[in-house]
Every structure is written in C-alpha cells, then in structure tokens.
Design a protein around this motif. Structure first.
Motif, mmCIF file in Angstrom:
data_model
loop_
_atom_site.group_PDB
_atom_site.id
_atom_site.type_symbol
_atom_site.label_atom_id
_atom_site.label_comp_id
_atom_site.label_asym_id
_atom_site.label_seq_id
_atom_site.Cartn_x
_atom_site.Cartn_y
_atom_site.Cartn_z
ATOM 1 N N GLU A 80 5.022 13.174 -7.084
ATOM 2 C CA GLU A 80 3.681 13.756 -7.117
ATOM 3 C C GLU A 80 2.687 12.957 -6.283
ATOM 4 O O GLU A 80 1.719 13.516 -5.760
ATOM 5 C CB GLU A 80 3.193 13.866 -8.564
ATOM 6 N N GLY A 81 2.919 11.662 -6.152
ATOM 7 C CA GLY A 81 2.041 10.838 -5.335
ATOM 8 C C GLY A 81 2.416 10.849 -3.872
ATOM 9 O O GLY A 81 1.747 10.209 -3.053
ATOM 10 N N GLY A 82 3.508 11.544 -3.528
ATOM 11 C CA GLY A 82 3.925 11.618 -2.135
ATOM 12 C C GLY A 82 4.699 10.421 -1.660
ATOM 13 O O GLY A 82 5.100 10.355 -0.497
ATOM 14 N N VAL A 83 4.926 9.429 -2.528
ATOM 15 C CA VAL A 83 5.696 8.254 -2.130
ATOM 16 C C VAL A 83 7.173 8.622 -1.990
ATOM 17 O O VAL A 83 7.867 8.139 -1.093
ATOM 18 C CB VAL A 83 5.507 7.117 -3.156
ATOM 19 N N TYR A 89 3.855 8.582 8.454
ATOM 20 C CA TYR A 89 3.866 9.329 7.191
ATOM 21 C C TYR A 89 2.582 9.077 6.413
ATOM 22 O O TYR A 89 1.949 10.011 5.887
ATOM 23 C CB TYR A 89 5.082 8.940 6.351
ATOM 24 N N ALA A 90 2.163 7.808 6.341
ATOM 25 C CA ALA A 90 0.938 7.468 5.614
ATOM 26 C C ALA A 90 -0.269 8.130 6.266
ATOM 27 O O ALA A 90 -1.185 8.613 5.576
ATOM 28 C CB ALA A 90 0.761 5.949 5.570
ATOM 29 N N ASP A 107 -1.274 4.271 -1.614
ATOM 30 C CA ASP A 107 -2.659 4.090 -1.151
ATOM 31 C C ASP A 107 -2.675 4.321 0.353
ATOM 32 O O ASP A 107 -2.608 3.386 1.168
ATOM 33 C CB ASP A 107 -3.144 2.682 -1.499
ATOM 34 N N TRP A 108 -2.758 5.597 0.765
ATOM 35 C CA TRP A 108 -2.602 5.959 2.173
ATOM 36 C C TRP A 108 -3.771 5.441 3.017
ATOM 37 O O TRP A 108 -3.571 5.047 4.175
ATOM 38 C CB TRP A 108 -2.473 7.475 2.300
ATOM 39 N N GLU A 109 -4.951 5.418 2.465
ATOM 40 C CA GLU A 109 -6.110 4.915 3.205
ATOM 41 C C GLU A 109 -5.914 3.452 3.561
ATOM 42 O O GLU A 109 -6.155 3.030 4.708
ATOM 43 C CB GLU A 109 -7.380 5.108 2.377
ATOM 44 N N GLU A 110 -5.477 2.652 2.623
ATOM 45 C CA GLU A 110 -5.269 1.232 2.866
ATOM 46 C C GLU A 110 -4.117 0.999 3.836
ATOM 47 O O GLU A 110 -4.184 0.124 4.708
ATOM 48 C CB GLU A 110 -5.008 0.519 1.528
ATOM 49 N N ALA A 111 -3.065 1.799 3.707
ATOM 50 C CA ALA A 111 -1.918 1.644 4.607
ATOM 51 C C ALA A 111 -2.324 1.921 6.054
ATOM 52 O O ALA A 111 -1.926 1.191 6.980
ATOM 53 C CB ALA A 111 -0.800 2.590 4.168
ATOM 54 N N ALA A 160 0.833 -1.212 0.000
ATOM 55 C CA ALA A 160 0.000 0.000 0.000
ATOM 56 C C ALA A 160 0.862 1.253 0.000
ATOM 57 O O ALA A 160 0.563 2.238 -0.687
ATOM 58 C CB ALA A 160 -0.927 -0.014 1.206
ATOM 59 N N LEU A 161 1.946 1.219 0.783
ATOM 60 C CA LEU A 161 2.879 2.352 0.773
ATOM 61 C C LEU A 161 3.483 2.536 -0.616
ATOM 62 O O LEU A 161 3.609 3.669 -1.113
ATOM 63 C CB LEU A 161 3.998 2.122 1.795
ATOM 64 N N GLY A 162 3.840 1.424 -1.233
ATOM 65 C CA GLY A 162 4.495 1.496 -2.542
ATOM 66 C C GLY A 162 3.618 2.092 -3.616
ATOM 67 O O GLY A 162 4.115 2.740 -4.535
#
Length: 941
Positions: free
Chosen positions: A433-436, A106-107, A65-69, A60-62
């Motif tokens: 851009e995705g914050g990863v 962070y997530a 997907d912050w909600e799932e993480a 999820a981090l990769g």
C-alpha cells in the motif's frame, strides 16, 4: 570488507602480498587524518563507519519517504570520481550507480504522483522530465509527464518531449508509441482537457487476504484432525483460527468477544438468533430454551421453571440446539463468559466434539479453572508457535507463485515479525500500500532489491498494532469513522446501526464498509481479525469511546438483549442507565430460574443503582444466593435490603431470610422473622394471589415451618383456604404447589385417603401446567404416604419416573423416600446408592444427617463396617449446627447404637434432657431403649 578484497580493489595489478603491504601502510598513514576516526581495523577486516547519503537514501526508500529519497539522490553515485586506476572498483561503482539510479527513478515517479495529487503539477512535471532525461523511452513516465505538463500549462514543452520520444522509438526500435500515449499527445495539440489518469488506489495481491495454504503447521493439523476434543493455545495473530478452519472447514465457529465476557452464553445465543429457522427438534427441552430465547418459539408460553433444575436442563437444551454441527469451534476463549465455559465441560461429558482456542497471556480466573478441569479429563492442548524461518520462506514462495521465496527478504520478514503470520501478512500489505513493494511481471519487487544487503532499510512499526494503524491511515475519513463506530460493537454491525453512531448517512457507512472490506479489514458484519478491532478501539480517545458507546446503547435499545445495552451504557459512563438494564436482565434470569446468572449481573449493577432499584437488587441478590445454597452471601444481601426504607423489598428480604433459617434447621429464629414479614405485608396494598406474590410466599413459609415443627394441623389450616381460592382460578403452578404441601400434611395427620386424593389432584394439575418440579414433589409425597400404609409398590414406578426428570429442589426428598421404599422391599444395594447421593449432595441439612445415619445402619451389612464412624462423624458435624427439633430421631438412634465414646461426648449439646419429650411415642421408646443399652440415664448421657 575483508583486507584482501580491499587490497585487490585498490592495487589489482600487483601481487596480493604486496597489495596487502600497501594497505597496511595506507591505513597507518590515514590515522592522522580527521575523518579516519570512523575507520575500524582488525586483522581480517576493515570497516568505514560513516553516515553516507547512500545509506540515508536507502533508509528513505525503505520507509516509503519518496520526497526525501528524491532530495538525497541529487546526482548519480560517484559520478566524475576518479577510479581509472582501479578498474575493479570502477566496475563495482558502475553497477552500484545503475542500481541506485533505478531506485531513484522509481522514487521520483512516486513523488511525482504525490505532487500531482496535491495540485503541484508544475513540480511534478519537472521531476518526471528529469527522470526522462535518464531514460527517455520509459513510456509510463512519459504518459505521467504529459498529464502533469498539461495541468501545469507547459503544452509546447510537453509536445517537444513527445516528438523526441516518438522519433527515438521509431528509429531505435521501429515501434510506434502506445495508443494511450498518442491520445494524450493529440489532446495536447488540440488543447483538449486530458482524461483523468487511470490510477487505481494502491492495493495488494489478493493472496495476502487468504494465503493459498497453511505452511509450517503439518503436525498441528494432524493432531487436531485426530482429536474429538482439543485446545489450541497461541499468541494473537499466530494462526489459531486459520488452523481450526483448515482442520474442520464445515464446523460451526462460535466467537467470544472482548467486552462481552459477562453475557451468559453470548457466542451460542448470537449463533442461535441468526439461525432460528434451523433449530433442531429439542423434544422435552423446547420449553427450557424458550425461556432464554423466546423469539425462537413465537406464541409458545412455557410454564414457569422449577428451581434447582433449570440450569442443567438449559445446558441440555443448548447442547441439543448445537447438535447438528459435526463439530464446534470455540474461538478466543480468553473472552468467554463463565456459562459458555460451563457448557464446554457439559459438552465434554456429553461427548459432543469441540475445539477451543485461547491466548495464554490473557487467561483469566474462570478460564484457568476450566482449563484445569479439562486437562484433568484428558483434553490436550496444541501449542501454536510462531513460524520458523523455513516456513516464512515457503509462505513467500506460495504468495509470489515461485518455487522458492526470496531468501534475503524472507529472513528480514521473519526477523521483523517474529514469525507471527498475521503480523507478516500485514507488513506485506503495508509495504504494498505504501508503494515500497510492488508486483511487476509476476514478480514482487522493492526499490531496494539491487542496493540492499539485508533489507534492514525497510522500516515498519515494531508491533502489529503500529502496522495496522499505518494501514488504517490510508482509509478515507468516512471509512475510518465507520470502523471506529464498528470497533465499539465488535461484530454484528450494520449500516442502520452504525450510521447514527458515526454521524454519517447509511449510504456513506455502506461505502465505508466496502472500502474497509477491499482493504481486508472487515468481512461481512465483522472484523477479519480481532487485532484490527483492538487497534482501532485502543486508538480512540476516552471521550470518543464514551460518545460511541452511548450512541451504540441508544441504537441497540429494544433491539439487543438488555445486558448488551447495559455494557454500552457502562462504557459510556452512564452507570445509572447501565444498572437499570442490568436489573431488567436479572429479573429475566430469576424468572427463568437462573440464580447464578442473576447474581453475577446484580453484583455489577448494585453499586450504581438509583432510587428504589437499590433495595430491589439487594432482595433479588438475597434470593439468588439462597437458591444457590450460599446462605452466608444470602444473609449479607438480606441485611443490605433491610437497610433500605422500602417495605415491599424489606418483606421480600425477610422471606428469603426465613427460607435460609429453615434450610439451616433454625426453626425458632425462622418463626420470628416470618412474623416480622407478615406484619409488613399487612401494611402493603393487596396483590393478586399467584405464583411469586408475597401473600403466597408467606403462606408457603407458614405451612413449611408448621410442618417442620410437627404441627400438621396448623399446616393444613394455612393451606386449605389457599387451595380453595386457587381452584377457582383454574390449573396453575401455584395450585400444584399448594396441593402437594397440603397432601403431605394430611398424610402426617394420618388422613391417608384425603392425602392420596389431594396428591393425585396435585399431580394432575402439575401435568397440565408442565410443572416438573411439582411432579417430583407430588410423587415424593405420594410415595411417602404409600410407604406408611405398606403399599410402596404402588408408588414405586411413578417415583422412579419422577426421579428421572432431573434435579429439582424436591429431588433429594424423593431420593430419600425411594431409598426407604427399596429398604422395605429388601433391595438394600439400590437404597445404599440413593442414601450416598443424598449424604454428599442434598442441599437440606436434615436430609444429609438422615442419609448419613441410614448409611451407618447399612454399611455393616455390606462389608463396610469401617465406614460407620466416618458416617456418624459427618452426621454429627451437621447436626450440631441445627435446632434440636430439626434433627431427625434416626440420627440419635444411630449415634447411640454405633457411636464411639468420643462421638457421644461431642453430642452432649444434643443428647440433653427433654429430647425424649419431643418425640412421638414409638420413637420415644426406641430412644430410651438405646440410652439404656449404652448405660446412659434418660435425662443425659
């Protein structure tokens, strides 16, 4: 995990051998347990193949997907799991727990930001408060919490958290909260609305737009800088354009565009139109460029072009226009039109340096032929391959400002992108851009840095198009609509053109372009890389593509060349509109004596023609192919034009058919077709007598036919009244042409004085109107006249000057007469060279036969007796397809004097009864004497 490592973790206090024994026993006993099916064991290692929440959390981090993480990480890793008897395992679990907790924090912050933007302030504040329970002194989290709590109406709770933070910060570190934090708390106490958070749109380091240096290309850079001419081959995004610009930063870049492969010289004309004020002095080629690019010379009215010479002169004009550039860079040759590819070869012969790039997977037939020709001339290809692993490592070092790039991440990036630089940079931008991926204190970081083994959890699309699509998804709807409209144009777009296409105001379009430029997608009035344009365009539905192309055609009508407008109408599905614009373009090409270009356009247009445009296109195609010397194709389109019930275009088709028959030496058929054309013309409305008019075309044909039949009086009777009418209109191209033909007819009637006076008048008129074609034709006829009077020296200088003007329709005739003049002066080597040029290149069959016959006479004098048979074979092959009247008598004489028995047997259809009667007295005597010398009767061989 290695067996000894696992054994050491589970039984650290006992000897290794005993620990390994315990492990074997435990593994054996575990086989009976249901979950043990996931255990894989070999002699060296043990692996537990189990889908874990840790793996799902990392995944999820990769993918950002912050909600799932946040959902997966419900509590710290292995919390309350009894590991006291395995201290080494407890140490490992503690480190892993802290790393995962930091990643979760962070997530959670990113998820809270998403919730706040979605208007779910209460849920955002709850999540941020949970983060603060683990790290109360995280001041950036506290600031976000205070804002979210105020929006959720949780004022009192937020102030309590702030007071606790201020107290612990002061007691533990002796510090005060930051000014921004204090202002937020003060606003909460006074129940004032909080200022909007300064949360700029996520972006990426500017270095990703243009990395500071090229890596892994040292050999290629050296090779290009040493070459005057070279080709660079490589897949899309591999760095061909960057290599060119790095090698020659001051060079002129000319871009070929997908979808415009049928527009002659498109990249060159686009450049010239943008820099009309910087055109160099073209000298005698100014008028040639003016016909193709009239806006370059306002007020200049160039004389009509001369058939046969317009193309080479135009190539020279274009080459001179580009000469100020120290080097030319032709980018994306896989989309180049055939004329641009032809110019490449011309520039090569001229010695004008250039470098060209192309994608090997997209090479079409025209480029393939050009590449073969270039390679035959020694032009080498530099093959640009994807970056190796060490080059990707160096690239990341440059981008991060470190001495070395991150090894694990570099290896993942190389494997994910295959070493394609464009793909790699777009993946990095997407992660930012995705914050990863983020930049902290000068370092690049991801939430996976402390919890991953190889970054395989990072998820990006497998192809560059998918990465680009993901980045485009973050643009505003207005910016995306603007880019969709721009993708149908390719380049050269402006708010004025894009606004009606996108259904937006010019202001909104301008803002959209600025947003796209900040995102590194466009620069100026074009896309940064064509892969952006392709990805956007391919993502459009067929209906939207057609709509945008129709809008583009309407916006560009009258502003862009008709062929560009035609392409947009065609893609819009409005094929009739496309055909009309193609016809407009073809008329202009024919007017500029560019039949090859006209034929290409008309071939595309004809299947979609409407009404009377169909027969007009067919007639123009017949003319185009006739001027190109492709008589079979010309005949095909003549028949097509005659099929239409349109007298005007039927007459034009018959004119073309007559010229074709004359060129093939079929005089009797030509006379019949000409008569039919004249009958149609008599039924049409009268039109002005001028160049291009049907009346003048038919008169020229009557004169030409009479001349070829030896009926010089009839030729004069046709031309004299026309000359008188045209003289009243002043100097013109039409008058120059008529006077040239009339002078030649006078000459053949033996009226030398009148012939010379008429030809000299023709040359004066041709000089006034700038008609180089008739300067060549007039000089040729004048020289022929002077040769017959034994005064060839008087016309020699003028003939040589005319020959130097270039290749025109009459150049081959001039070359023949000049060779004859050289023979009369005893200069056989000069004559030999001119006859050989005609034998191999004259478009007229009679001239080719005559040249081969002359060569058969001259070869023995120059040690080439063995070439005589070949010369006569070539002459005989051509003559057998001609009417007897059109075959020059010199061929018969050469064949009878030096031909083999086999050649004489092949010539039976020509050497027949009645040949002698068709010849003038001196030639008749020579012919009969040659027959006698071969022991042949006068009637037949």
């Amino acid at each position: 995990m290695a067996r000894e490592t696992l054994a050491g973790l589970l039984w650290p206090e006992i000897p290794e051998e005993e620990a390994r024994h315990n492990l074997r026993v435990a593994l054996h006993r575990a086989r009976s347990l249901p979950w043990a099916q996931a255990v894989e064991v070999n002699r060296e290692q043990v692996r537990f193949l189990l889908v874990t929440d840790v793996a799902e959390f990392r995944a999820a981090l990769g993918r950002g997907d912050w909600e799932e993480a946040v959902r997966i990480h419900r509590r710290p890793f292995l919390m309350d799991f009894p590991l006291r008897e395995a201290p080494a395992l407890e140490d490992w679990a503690s480190l892993e727990r802290q790393s995962l907790l930091e990643a979760w924090q962070y997530a959670a912050k990113r998820r809270a930001q998403e919730l706040e933007e979605a208007g779910e302030a209460e849920e955002a504040s709850r999540l941020l408060l949970e983060v603060l329970r683990h790290d109360l002194l995280a001041e950036d989290v506290l600031q976000a919490y205070l804002r979210a709590a105020q929006m959720a109406g949780q004022r009192e709770a937020a102030l309590k958290v702030y007071d606790r933070f201020r107290r612990e910060l002061g007691e533990g570190l002796g510090l005060e909260p930051a000014r921004v934090t204090q202002e937020l708390a003060q606003a909460l106490r006074q129940t004032q609305p909080l200022a909007a958070p300064a949360s700029p749109r996520l972006t990426f380091p500017l270095g990703l737009l243009h990395p500071p240096r090229m890596v892994g290309r040292e050999e290629e850079l050296t090779a290009l800088r040493r070459a005057r001419f070279a080709l660079v081959s490589g897949e899309a995004g591999v760095g061909k354009t960057r290599l060119l610009l790095e090698s020659f930063p001051e060079a002129l870049r000319l871009r070929c565009l997908e979808g415009l492969e049928n527009l002659p010289w498109h990249p060159i004309l686009v450049h010239l139109r943008r820099h009309l004020d910087k055109l160099p002095d073209l000298g005698p080629y100014r008028e040639d460029l003016a016909r193709l690019l009239p806006e370059a010379f306002p007020g200049l009215a160039p004389p009509p072009p001369e058939p046969g010479s317009s193309k080479p002169r135009l190539l020279e004009a274009l080459a001179r226009s580009l000469a100020p550039a120290e080097r030319l860079l032709f980018d994306d040759l896989q989309w180049a039109d055939e004329n641009t590819l032809e110019l490449l070869l011309y520039l090569l012969e001229r010695g004008q340096p250039w470098i060209g790039t192309y994608r090997p997977q997209e090479v079409g037939p025209a480029l393939k032929r050009t590449l073969e020709a270039l390679h035959a001339h020694g032009v080498e290809t530099v093959v640009l391959k994807p970056l190796e692993a060490d080059a990707v490592h160096a690239l990341l070092a440059d981008l991060t400002g470190a001495e070395e790039g991150p090894p694990l991440f570099s290896r993942w990036l190389r494997g994910k992108t295959g070493g394609n630089p464009f793909f790699a940079l777009e993946v990095l931008k997407t992660l930012f851009e995705g914050g990863v991926l983020r930049e902290e204190e000068g370092r690049w970081r991801t939430p996976l840095d402390e919890v991953t083994r190889d970054y395989t959890e990072l998820q990006v699309p497998p192809k560059v198009a998918g990465v680009v699509a993901r980045r485009l998804g973050r643009l505003s709807p207005e910016a995306l609509r603007t880019l969709q409209a721009a993708s149908t144009l390719g380049e050269g777009f402006s708010p004025q053109v894009l606004a009606p296409m996108a259904g937006l105001s010019e202001w909104a379009v301008m803002e959209g372009l600025e947003e796209a430029e900040q995102a590194g997608i466009v620069a100026g009035n074009g896309f940064v890389h064509d892969l952006f344009r392709q990805s956007i365009y391919q993502g459009l539905s067929q209906a939207r593509r057609q709509f945008l192309h129709a809008q583009a055609a309407q916006s560009l009508q009258g502003q862009a060349p008709p062929q560009v407008v035609a392409e947009h109408w065609f893609q819009a599905g409005a094929h009739g509109e496309a055909a009309h614009n193609w016809l407009v373009a073809a008329r202009a090409y024919l007017k500029s004596s560019l039949p090859e270009e006209a034929a290409r356009v008309l071939e595309r247009a004809y299947p979609h023609a409407q009404g009377l445009e169909g027969p007009e296109m067919a007639a123009h195609l017949a003319r185009s192919y006739r001027e190109l010397g492709q008589y079979a194709q010309a005949q095909r389109w003549i028949q097509e034009a005659l099929r239409h019930p349109s007298p005007r275009w039927q007459a034009d088709a018959l004119v073309e058919q007559t010229w074709v028959l004359l060129g093939e030496g079929r005089l009797e058929e030509a006379a019949k077709v000409l008569q039919e054309a004249q009958e149609i013309q008599a039924r049409l409305e009268p039109e002005p007598l001028e160049e291009g008019s049907l009346e003048l075309a038919l008169a020229k044909l009557r004169s030409n036919l009479a001349f070829r039949q030896g009926q010089f009086t009839a030729s004069c009777q046709t031309l004299e009244p026309l000359a008188a009418r045209l003289r009243t209109q002043g100097p013109s191209l039409a008058l120059a042409g008529i006077l040239v033909s009339l002078g030649s007819s006078y000459d053949h009637l033996g009226q030398e004085t009148q012939a010379i006076a008429t030809l000299e008048e023709a040359l004066r008129v041709a000089q006034k109107v700038g008609a180089r074609y008739y300067l060549v034709d007039g000089a040729n006829n004048l020289l022929g006249c002077l040769i017959r009077q034994g005064r060839c020296e008087e016309g020699l200088a003028q003939a040589k000057a005319a020959l130097a003007l270039g290749e025109y329709e009459g150049t081959a005739f001039l070359r023949n007469n000049l060779a004859v003049a050289y023979l009369s002066l005893g200069q056989e080597k000069e004559a030999l060279a001119l006859f050989e040029a005609n034998a191999h290149g004259a478009p007229d069959a009679m001239l080719r036969v005559l040249a081969w016959a002359r060569l058969a006479e001259l070869y023995p004098h120059h040690g080439l007796a063995g070439a005589v048979e070949h010369a006569l074979d070539q002459a005989l092959e051509t003559a057998l397809g001609m009417d007897l009247q059109a075959v020059p008598v010199r061929f018969f004489l050469a064949l009878l004097r030096w031909g083999t028995e086999a050649q004489l047997r092949r010539a039976v259809p020509l050497l027949q009864e009645g040949v002698a009667e068709t010849l003038p007295p001196p030639w008749r005597e020579a012919y009969l004497e040659a027959l006698a010398q071969r022991g042949l009767p006068p009637s037949s061989p």
